[in-house]
Design an enzyme around this catalytic site. Structure first.
Site, PDB file in Angstrom:
ATOM      1  N   LEU A  89      30.582  22.114 -23.391  1.00 27.10           N
ATOM      2  CA  LEU A  89      29.317  22.816 -23.575  1.00 27.10           C
ATOM      3  C   LEU A  89      28.196  22.167 -22.785  1.00 27.10           C
ATOM      4  O   LEU A  89      27.246  22.811 -22.379  1.00 27.10           O
ATOM      5  CB  LEU A  89      28.930  22.811 -25.056  1.00 27.10           C
ATOM      6  CG  LEU A  89      29.777  23.646 -25.995  1.00 27.10           C
ATOM      7  CD1 LEU A  89      29.399  23.369 -27.428  1.00 27.10           C
ATOM      8  CD2 LEU A  89      29.597  25.120 -25.681  1.00 27.10           C
TER       9      LEU A  89
ATOM     10  N   GLY B  25      22.919  12.422 -23.169  1.00 25.25           N
ATOM     11  CA  GLY B  25      22.743  11.020 -22.838  1.00 25.25           C
ATOM     12  C   GLY B  25      23.878  10.150 -23.334  1.00 25.25           C
ATOM     13  O   GLY B  25      24.145   9.089 -22.782  1.00 25.25           O
TER      14      GLY B  25
ATOM     15  N   ASP C  13      13.903  11.367 -27.901  1.00 20.22           N
ATOM     16  CA  ASP C  13      14.370  12.129 -26.739  1.00 20.22           C
ATOM     17  C   ASP C  13      14.185  13.626 -26.946  1.00 20.22           C
ATOM     18  O   ASP C  13      15.119  14.412 -26.803  1.00 20.22           O
ATOM     19  CB  ASP C  13      15.829  11.789 -26.441  1.00 20.22           C
ATOM     20  CG  ASP C  13      16.214  12.171 -25.006  1.00 20.22           C
ATOM     21  OD1 ASP C  13      15.306  12.486 -24.209  1.00 20.22           O
ATOM     22  OD2 ASP C  13      17.415  12.161 -24.696  1.00 20.22           O
TER      23      ASP C  13
END
Ligand SMILES: *[C@@H]1O[C@H](CO)[C@@H](O)[C@H](O)[C@H]1NC(C)=O
Ligand SMILES: *[C@@H]1O[C@H](CO)[C@@H](O)[C@H](O)[C@H]1NC(C)=O
Ligand SMILES: *[C@@H]1O[C@H](CO)[C@@H](O)[C@H](O)[C@H]1NC(C)=O
Ligand SMILES: *[C@@H]1O[C@H](CO)[C@@H](O)[C@H](O)[C@H]1NC(C)=O
Ligand SMILES: *[C@@H]1O[C@H](CO)[C@@H](O)[C@H](O)[C@H]1NC(C)=O
Ligand SMILES: *[C@@H]1O[C@H](CO)[C@@H](O)[C@H](O)[C@H]1NC(C)=O
Ligand SMILES: *[C@@H]1O[C@H](CO)[C@@H](O)[C@H](O)[C@H]1NC(C)=O
Ligand SMILES: *[C@@H]1O[C@H](CO)[C@@H](O)[C@H](O)[C@H]1NC(C)=O
Ligand SMILES: *[C@@H]1O[C@H](CO)[C@@H](O)[C@H](O)[C@H]1NC(C)=O
Length: 833
Positions: free
Chosen positions: A522, A526, A640
């Site tokens: 998919l 990170g 993030d």
């Protein structure tokens, strides 16, 4: 001559020829030689005609023709599903009409026939329809009634008459979904709508006249259980130019145009419409319920469990107070199809059933019968929980002083409608079921599995015990095998045990199978790659592989437990994990609409999200972050936030993903954290000074908001140098007061809502302030976005977040830039918590 393979050619020919023939010949259908009256005994077989006729192109094989009406076999194009039916054929009006035949009556709509079926008018006076296996499909049951002949009248009535020309049987007495001019609906007769526009079998809506009170009623339900329209005949005349109410409670269309042909039809959406042949096409001249019913008053306007808002389309019931969504939209592209329960209601275990209150709605239909003498809300709810066929319950108290109330159980799910204040107090509860952990052993020994006779039941029980014992033995054996095979180094993995509520632990093998050997990738985050998978129970999952972090640590499992215990509607849920040797995998719920970046940066108009949807997504991201920052036991800073980490479910609900991962890999790997966490462009300026508070997430949120509003990436190197960085561009536009230039240019809907979009840009500016203490906390942001700030006496928000008056860019090496705003925000907002 009509043979399958040459159908297209034939079709073309048919069209051409029929137009040709019709323009050559006159429009008098008698010219084609069909009678309007026949005597027995005679029969007709449904075959493809050997000589070509224009009728064939209209899907009609005539038997009787009179005026504008044709009676015969009507086939869908393939000729496999045919009805014995009557159609209007407005032949006398113009030559285009053969392609506009309108079926107004049919004999066998619930049992279509195929080629080779036979219609027989017997000597005994019976008209019967048999399929090609000679099975009786339909009959007029007129044997012994001295039927002498059959005729089609110029009004479109098929009549069997006797020797005195008296009508023995007529199609007007057995209406389907239409009434034609001259036809009258009387009490005892019913119009029944089609199931849907494509499924022509009898559906759920009906229209009839109540003989005891003379009301016209339209009802829904397989057993016509609920009325959605009631009107007393003689009181109504507002639209009487389109229909007439005749004495003795008769109802029928009225020829107000004084020409041509008209009919009234009950549509598969429950509307009763008047159609007329106007200027060579069928026109909807009127919707007869229009004065009494609005769009949301039709029982299935939004499908089962759908909630209709005036002008606002269809939605599903909201999640409960624990943010558990119990319903999902059946088809996002077509919200009218309604919603289905995430867990179907099974009556087996009522302990798992509960009632979900949905506020500010009422049932679409207003005419609820009061068929219980329950007068208080708790008994009303309990009665529904105790009754397997109850799917929802409506309680109304009209006048508490006199105990006037209504408790209604619904056994067939309908649509609901948003409703403001009513003169009565109204409550709607839907029965929902929480998922049940299946218990195979109990299932196995359940006597219900075995035949009813006592003797066989005993055998069954014995069998079950043997099977059960074998099964348990097998389980013990398996566990034993696993134990002795276990690598002693992995002992730590057992730390978690199986505590309920914690994420499920999967073996690596199980996940390998679920993801089809990690074949459907998919994306890549990170921490590693993400693969799509399906669990044996059918649940869709996304499996994230955390690679290269060395052997599994005890802390990993502890952190997984923490993350797995965080449940919020706007956070992607961790459903399980795998920790085996060096394999660390996380199993998340699958979000079928992928990540936000695929939607906001895409230039495809068909896929672009509209303003309302984008605004909702912004609020939802804020909600998810606010929960991480303060709503759960442990404060979690995401670190993030970016569009790639915002996932969208099938209803475009936004969910924040990837939270808590930096803690997962452990503090001793903080180097990893700083190299992997934070994406250039989304990182707050203070990152460099190592002052990490939750305000770094607020900064990144501001960038994401800006990207959503502008429909472009934070850094877009394809643009001229000076425009490449969104934040610096934003800074410039703010200075010039030219916010409008930034609104997503590729989306008309965004453009037309530009004023609101610009307001939201100020929110982004608020979050992008260089001094982290000045940025709002996420919970303040949520309140602001929800428009609830006025309630907060603690803060003075009479001024909305200020547009940054003075903006300066810090020359960071990364793309991070900052905006400082004039300090209009009260200082009480400042400071990390
Ligand atoms: C047939 O229909 C077409 C378009 O619907 C129309 O332009 C044409 O005039 C019609 N022909 C006749 C004879 O009415
Ligand atoms: C059509 O039906 C009417 C009765 O409604 C009848 O009088 C007439 O003769 C019929 N027309 C033809 C052409 O058979
Ligand atoms: C029935 O009608 C036909 C024509 O419509 C007529 O010829 C015949 O005499 C009538 N029969 C009787 C018994 O009225
Ligand atoms: C209902 O079905 C009939 C065929 O049985 C079809 O001719 C008619 O157009 C349908 N009506 C609607 C409203 O779809
Ligand atoms: C007809 O009306 C009477 C009186 O209002 C009512 O009791 C009855 O239930 C109605 N019948 C139907 C079939 O709705
Ligand atoms: C409708 O009524 C019939 C008998 O009257 C019954 O067999 C059927 O189960 C009912 N359908 C529903 C959905 O209640
Ligand atoms: C209504 O109340 C009466 C007595 O008050 C009781 O006998 C009857 O069963 C009740 N009916 C229902 C449907 O609960
Ligand atoms: C259960 O509810 C249905 C309608 O939803 C009703 O017809 C039936 O009588 C109820 N059964 C009992 C035992 O109350
Ligand atoms: C358990 O029983 C239900 C119905 O009673 C059945 O549908 C299901 O397949 C059974 N499950 C197993 C594992 O046997």
């Amino acid at each position: 001559m009509v043979v399958g393979g040459r159908r297209n050619t034939v079709c073309f020919l048919a069209t051409f020829l029929s137009l040709f023939i019709m323009s050559l010949l006159l429009t008098n259908v008698e010219a084609f030689g069909y009678p309007s009256t026949v005597m027995p005994s005679v029969s007709w077989t449904n075959v493809v005609p050997t000589d070509f006729s224009f009728w064939e192109s209209a899907g009609v094989r005539p038997i009787l023709v009179n005026g504008s009406f044709v009676c015969g076999f009507h086939c869908k194009f393939e000729g496999t599903a045919c009805l014995f039916a009557i159609s209007i054929f407005p032949s006398s009006l113009d030559s285009n009409s053969s392609f506009s035949t309108q079926m107004v009556w049919s004999a066998n709509r619930n049992k279509p026939i195929g080629l080779g079926a036979k219609l027989q008018f017997s000597q005994e006076g019976d008209l019967t329809l048999e399929d090609d296996h000679d099975t009786l499909v339909w009959s007029t049951n007129t044997i012994g009634k001295f039927v002498l002949g059959m005729k089609l009248t110029h009004q479109g009535n098929l009549i069997l008459f006797d020797g005195n020309n008296k009508t023995v049987w007529q199609s007007f007495d057995h209406p389907t979904d239409c009434l034609v001019l001259g036809q009258r609906l009387v009490s005892g007769q019913k119009l029944k709508a089609n199931m849907s526009s494509t499924d022509w079998t009898e559906g759920l809506y009906s229209f009839s006249i109540n003989s005891s009170n003379g009301y016209f009623v339209a009802s829904i339900g397989s057993n016509a259980t609920l009325d959605y329209y009631q009107s007393y005949g003689s009181q109504r005349n507002k639209r009487s130019q389109f229909y007439a109410i005749f004495s003795d409670n008769k109802f029928g269309p009225f020829n107000f145009l004084r020409a041509g042909v008209s009919f009234i039809q009950l549509g598969s959406d429950g509307h009763l419409r008047y159609f007329s042949w106007v200027e060579s096409e069928w026109k909807e001249v009127d919707d007869l319920f229009k004065d009494e019913l609005n769009q949301c008053d039709y029982p299935l306007v939004c499908g089962e469990y759908g909630i209709c808002s005036m002008g606002g389309g269809c939605n599903c019931p909201e999640p409960d107070e624990n943010n558990i969504a119990h319903f999902k939209m059946i088809n996002f592209d077509n919200p009218d199809l309604g919603c289905s329960p995430n867990v179907p209601i099974s009556c087996e275990s009522s302990s798992h059933e509960s009632l979900l209150e949905i506020k500010h709605v009422s049932l679409s239909t207003s005419y609820l019968p009061d068929n219980s003498n329950i007068t208080d809300i708790e008994s009303c709810k309990q009665a529904c929980l105790n009754n397997c066929s109850c799917k929802y319950v409506v309680f109304r108290s009209y006048n508490p002083m006199f105990g006037q109330s209504l408790c209604f159980f619904g056994s067939e799910a309908l649509s609901f409608k948003r409703e403001g204040d009513t003169y009565y107090n109204s409550f709607v509860f839907l029965k929902v079921q929480s998922s049940i952990v299946p218990n195979p052993q109990r299932n196995l020994s359940s006597p219900a599995h075995f035949p009813q006779t006592k003797k066989r039941q005993n055998v069954g029980v014995i069998l079950a015990i043997i099977l059960g014992a074998t099964f348990i033995g097998f389980l013990i054996f398996t566990v034993f095998l696993l134990k002795i095979k276990k690598d002693p180094k992995d002992v730590e993995e057992d730390y978690l045990g199986h505590i309920s509520g914690t994420p499920t632990r999967f073996s690596y093998e199980e996940l390998k199978v679920a993801t089809n050997n990690f074949s459907n990738k998919l994306g890549e985050g990170g921490f590693g790659c993400v693969f799509q998978g399906t669990l044996p129970c059918g649940a869709q999952i996304a499996v994230k592989c955390l690679d290269g972090f060395g052997p599994v640590k005890k802390s990993f499992i502890a952190e997984v437990e923490t993350i797995g215990s965080i449940h919020h509607f706007n956070l992607v849920r961790l459903v399980g994990f795998c920790a085996e040797k060096s394999h660390m995998l996380l199993v998340y719920e699958y979000m079928c609409n992928g990540s936000l970046d695929q939607w906001i940066f895409c230039r495809d108009k068909a896929l672009a999200l509209g303003w309302q949807c984008r605004r909702k997504i912004i609020l939802e991201i804020a909600n998810g972050l606010a929960y991480l920052h303060g709503g759960c036991r442990q404060k979690i800073i995401h670190l993030d936030i970016k569009p790639q980490n915002i996932l969208l479910d099938e209803n475009f609900n936004a969910k924040v993903s990837d939270f808590g991962l930096s803690k997962l890999v452990g503090r001793e790997q903080s180097q990893v954290v700083t190299t992997m966490r934070g994406t250039p462009g989304y990182m707050a300026p203070e990152w460099l000074n190592s002052v990490i508070t939750e305000k770094v997430d607020v900064y990144s949120f501001g960038i994401v908001v800006l990207e959503i509003l502008c429909g472009r990436k934070n850094v877009d190197r394809s643009l001229p140098e000076e425009d490449a960085h969104l934040v610096s561009l934003f800074k410039r536009k703010v200075e010039d007061g030219q916010f409008l230039d930034l609104v997503d240019k590729y989306n008309e809907e965004m453009q037309s809502n530009a004023v609101e979009v610009v307001e939201m840009m100020k929110v982004a500016a608020w979050c992008l302030q260089g001094e982290y203490a000045k940025r709002p906390s996420m919970s303040i942001m949520v309140k602001f976005l929800e428009g609830k700030m006025d309630d907060e006496n603690e803060y003075d928000f009479s001024n909305p977040p200020p547009p940054p008056a003075e903006v300066e860019t810090h020359g960071h090496q990364m793309d991070a830039a900052a905006i400082t705003a004039s300090p209009l925000i009260p200082s009480i907002l400042s400071g990390p918590r």
